[in-house]
Write a protein that holds these residues in place. Structure first.
Motif, PDB file in Angstrom:
ATOM      1  N   ALA A 161       5.356 123.090  79.758  1.00  0.00           N
ATOM      2  CA  ALA A 161       4.966 121.845  80.430  1.00  0.00           C
ATOM      3  C   ALA A 161       3.928 121.078  79.619  1.00  0.00           C
ATOM      4  N   ARG A 162       3.024 121.788  78.929  1.00  0.00           N
ATOM      5  CA  ARG A 162       2.012 121.121  78.097  1.00  0.00           C
ATOM      6  C   ARG A 162       2.633 120.510  76.849  1.00  0.00           C
ATOM      7  N   ALA A 163       3.620 121.190  76.270  1.00  0.00           N
ATOM      8  CA  ALA A 163       4.179 120.766  74.993  1.00  0.00           C
ATOM      9  C   ALA A 163       5.214 119.657  75.122  1.00  0.00           C
ATOM     10  N   ALA A 164       5.916 119.610  76.248  1.00  0.00           N
ATOM     11  CA  ALA A 164       6.995 118.641  76.406  1.00  0.00           C
ATOM     12  C   ALA A 164       7.122 118.301  77.885  1.00  0.00           C
ATOM     13  N   ALA A 165       8.240 117.762  78.263  1.00  0.00           N
ATOM     14  CA  ALA A 165       8.489 117.410  79.663  1.00  0.00           C
ATOM     15  C   ALA A 165       9.778 118.103  80.111  1.00  0.00           C
ATOM     16  N   PRO A 166       9.695 119.372  80.497  1.00  0.00           N
ATOM     17  CA  PRO A 166      10.909 120.099  80.892  1.00  0.00           C
ATOM     18  C   PRO A 166      11.579 119.452  82.103  1.00  0.00           C
ATOM     19  N   ARG A 167      12.883 119.612  82.177  1.00  0.00           N
ATOM     20  CA  ARG A 167      13.658 119.018  83.264  1.00  0.00           C
ATOM     21  C   ARG A 167      14.672 120.025  83.791  1.00  0.00           C
ATOM     22  N   LEU A 168      15.035 119.852  85.045  1.00  0.00           N
ATOM     23  CA  LEU A 168      16.127 120.581  85.661  1.00  0.00           C
ATOM     24  C   LEU A 168      17.018 119.566  86.362  1.00  0.00           C
ATOM     25  N   VAL A 169      18.302 119.843  86.425  1.00  0.00           N
ATOM     26  CA  VAL A 169      19.262 118.943  87.047  1.00  0.00           C
ATOM     27  C   VAL A 169      19.475 119.339  88.504  1.00  0.00           C
ATOM     28  N   LEU A 170      19.387 118.377  89.410  1.00  0.00           N
ATOM     29  CA  LEU A 170      19.629 118.627  90.825  1.00  0.00           C
ATOM     30  C   LEU A 170      21.107 118.418  91.126  1.00  0.00           C
ATOM     31  N   ALA A 171      21.686 119.311  91.937  1.00  0.00           N
ATOM     32  CA  ALA A 171      23.115 119.241  92.213  1.00  0.00           C
ATOM     33  C   ALA A 171      23.405 119.690  93.638  1.00  0.00           C
ATOM     34  N   VAL A 172      24.573 119.305  94.128  1.00  0.00           N
ATOM     35  CA  VAL A 172      25.025 119.667  95.467  1.00  0.00           C
ATOM     36  C   VAL A 172      26.453 120.182  95.360  1.00  0.00           C
ATOM     37  N   ALA A 173      26.809 121.110  96.244  1.00  0.00           N
ATOM     38  CA  ALA A 173      28.169 121.648  96.248  1.00  0.00           C
ATOM     39  C   ALA A 173      28.514 122.122  97.646  1.00  0.00           C
ATOM     40  N   SER A 174      29.810 122.222  97.915  1.00  0.00           N
ATOM     41  CA  SER A 174      30.270 122.887  99.124  1.00  0.00           C
ATOM     42  C   SER A 174      30.214 124.394  98.872  1.00  0.00           C
ATOM     43  N   ALA A 175      30.630 125.184  99.841  1.00  0.00           N
ATOM     44  CA  ALA A 175      30.581 126.633  99.681  1.00  0.00           C
ATOM     45  C   ALA A 175      31.454 127.115  98.523  1.00  0.00           C
ATOM     46  N   VAL A 176      32.535 126.383  98.216  1.00  0.00           N
ATOM     47  CA  VAL A 176      33.467 126.840  97.183  1.00  0.00           C
ATOM     48  C   VAL A 176      33.710 125.803  96.086  1.00  0.00           C
ATOM     49  N   GLY A 177      33.181 124.586  96.230  1.00  0.00           N
ATOM     50  CA  GLY A 177      33.451 123.539  95.261  1.00  0.00           C
ATOM     51  C   GLY A 177      32.519 123.581  94.068  1.00  0.00           C
ATOM     52  N   PRO A 178      32.771 122.736  93.057  1.00  0.00           N
ATOM     53  CA  PRO A 178      31.906 122.678  91.870  1.00  0.00           C
ATOM     54  C   PRO A 178      30.597 121.975  92.181  1.00  0.00           C
ATOM     55  N   TRP A 179      29.591 122.251  91.361  1.00  0.00           N
ATOM     56  CA  TRP A 179      28.321 121.549  91.494  1.00  0.00           C
ATOM     57  C   TRP A 179      28.493 120.099  91.074  1.00  0.00           C
ATOM     58  N   ARG A 180      27.919 119.182  91.864  1.00  0.00           N
ATOM     59  CA  ARG A 180      27.962 117.756  91.546  1.00  0.00           C
ATOM     60  C   ARG A 180      26.530 117.279  91.304  1.00  0.00           C
ATOM     61  N   PRO A 181      26.151 117.016  90.053  1.00  0.00           N
ATOM     62  CA  PRO A 181      24.776 116.583  89.757  1.00  0.00           C
ATOM     63  C   PRO A 181      24.476 115.243  90.429  1.00  0.00           C
ATOM     64  N   PHE A 182      23.297 115.147  91.060  1.00  0.00           N
ATOM     65  CA  PHE A 182      22.908 113.883  91.694  1.00  0.00           C
ATOM     66  C   PHE A 182      21.537 113.392  91.252  1.00  0.00           C
ATOM     67  N   GLY A 183      20.829 114.165  90.413  1.00  0.00           N
ATOM     68  CA  GLY A 183      19.509 113.732  89.971  1.00  0.00           C
ATOM     69  C   GLY A 183      18.857 114.746  89.059  1.00  0.00           C
ATOM     70  N   GLN A 184      17.596 114.532  88.771  1.00  0.00           N
ATOM     71  CA  GLN A 184      16.850 115.475  87.949  1.00  0.00           C
ATOM     72  C   GLN A 184      15.406 115.544  88.406  1.00  0.00           C
ATOM     73  N   VAL A 185      14.778 116.695  88.129  1.00  0.00           N
ATOM     74  CA  VAL A 185      13.356 116.867  88.407  1.00  0.00           C
ATOM     75  C   VAL A 185      12.654 117.095  87.081  1.00  0.00           C
ATOM     76  N   GLY A 186      11.602 116.315  86.818  1.00  0.00           N
ATOM     77  CA  GLY A 186      10.814 116.452  85.615  1.00  0.00           C
ATOM     78  C   GLY A 186       9.486 117.128  85.926  1.00  0.00           C
ATOM     79  N   ILE A 187       9.044 118.019  85.059  1.00  0.00           N
ATOM     80  CA  ILE A 187       7.816 118.799  85.250  1.00  0.00           C
ATOM     81  C   ILE A 187       6.727 118.218  84.370  1.00  0.00           C
ATOM     82  N   GLY A 188       5.592 117.856  84.982  1.00  0.00           N
ATOM     83  CA  GLY A 188       4.504 117.211  84.265  1.00  0.00           C
ATOM     84  C   GLY A 188       3.265 118.084  84.145  1.00  0.00           C
ATOM     85  N   ASP A 189       2.100 117.497  84.394  1.00  0.00           N
ATOM     86  CA  ASP A 189       0.827 118.189  84.206  1.00  0.00           C
ATOM     87  C   ASP A 189       0.632 119.307  85.225  1.00  0.00           C
ATOM     88  N   GLN A 190       0.042 120.414  84.764  1.00  0.00           N
ATOM     89  CA  GLN A 190      -0.207 121.542  85.647  1.00  0.00           C
ATOM     90  C   GLN A 190      -1.345 121.226  86.606  1.00  0.00           C
TER      91      GLN A 190
END
Length: 246
Positions: A161-190
């Motif tokens: 987090a100090r060196a860069a801006a890590p990110r994760l992708v937010l997604a939604v799915a049904s119980a058996v369907g594929p993940w559908r990305p709908f956004g992202q979360v960025g990690i900033g200052d501790q």
């Protein structure tokens, strides 16, 4: 035979008391006591394909966020553990949205099972399912292939987090369907250790319109989280622009 409501009420009392006792014994959060918290931001692009009926998932938006990465047991250093990610979307002046996800598999058969792993980059899912109208949904945070790696320990997470801006992708799915990305979360200052200790999430009450928790895990969380937070003197933010915690 006692009525079902009476049995449920008695079970709730037992769970409440057991949670409170274990929290006092641990002198910290009952679940995921070791973690690091960060300021962050969430960008919602909207769900591709058919909408979910949940405006927060379907409509483009941008939110301030508080992000916490944690170890469940916790095990030492980079040992395998059930890893946790908590994201609070500050929806001023409305109630925040608290998204809690645990390390899991991406495949349908594994997305509702917590799975220990070493690395903080990977798939996290809600484990607990949600209902949006008549649909059953799971939410997830997935590894972003273009993001810096989060490492194998909480110290490495903080360093990333100090060196860069890590990110994760937010997604939604049904119980058996594929993940559908709908956004992202960025990690900033501790955030500081005190802010981390005071931070309290409500994965049942702090949900956006159109989404409701479902299943036995929802019932368990409804009773364990408040009991643990009550013992450690933490209060959940329920709305307004009062910062990270109240």
């Amino acid at each position: 035979m006692p009525p079902a409501a009476t049995v449920t009420d008695r079970a709730a009392v037992v769970v409440d008391r057991a949670t409170a006792a274990l929290t006092r014994l641990r002198r910290a959060r009952l679940l995921h006591p070791a973690g690091r918290s960060f300021a962050g931001e969430v960008t919602v692009w909207g769900v591709p394909g058919p909408p979910t009926g949940v405006p927060l998932l379907d409509d483009p938006a941008h939110f301030r966020a508080t992000v916490r990465l944690s170890k469940g047991v916790p095990t030492p250093g980079g040992w395998p553990d059930v890893l946790g990610l908590a994201v609070r979307l500050h929806r001023d002046p409305d109630r925040p949205f608290d998204l809690l996800v645990s390390s899991s598999g991406a495949a349908p058969v594994l997305r509702n099972l917590p799975l220990p792993r070493r690395r903080f980059s990977g798939t996290y899912s809600t484990i607990m399912s949600f209902r949006a109208g008549r649909r059953r949904l799971f939410l997830a945070a997935l590894a972003d292939p273009e993001s810096p790696d989060l490492g194998r320990s909480l110290a490495e997470v903080a360093a990333a987090a100090r060196a860069a801006a890590p990110r994760l992708v937010l997604a939604v799915a049904s119980a058996v369907g594929p993940w559908r990305p709908f956004g992202q979360v960025g990690i900033g200052d501790q955030l500081g250790a005190r802010e981390d200790a005071e931070l309290a999430f409500d994965p049942i009450g702090n949900l956006p319109p159109g989404l409701r928790a479902a299943g036995p895990l929802a019932w368990l969380r409804e009773h364990t989280y408040p009991a643990s937070q009550r013992v450690r003197g933490a209060r959940v933010q329920s709305g307004g622009s009062m910062g990270v915690t109240v």
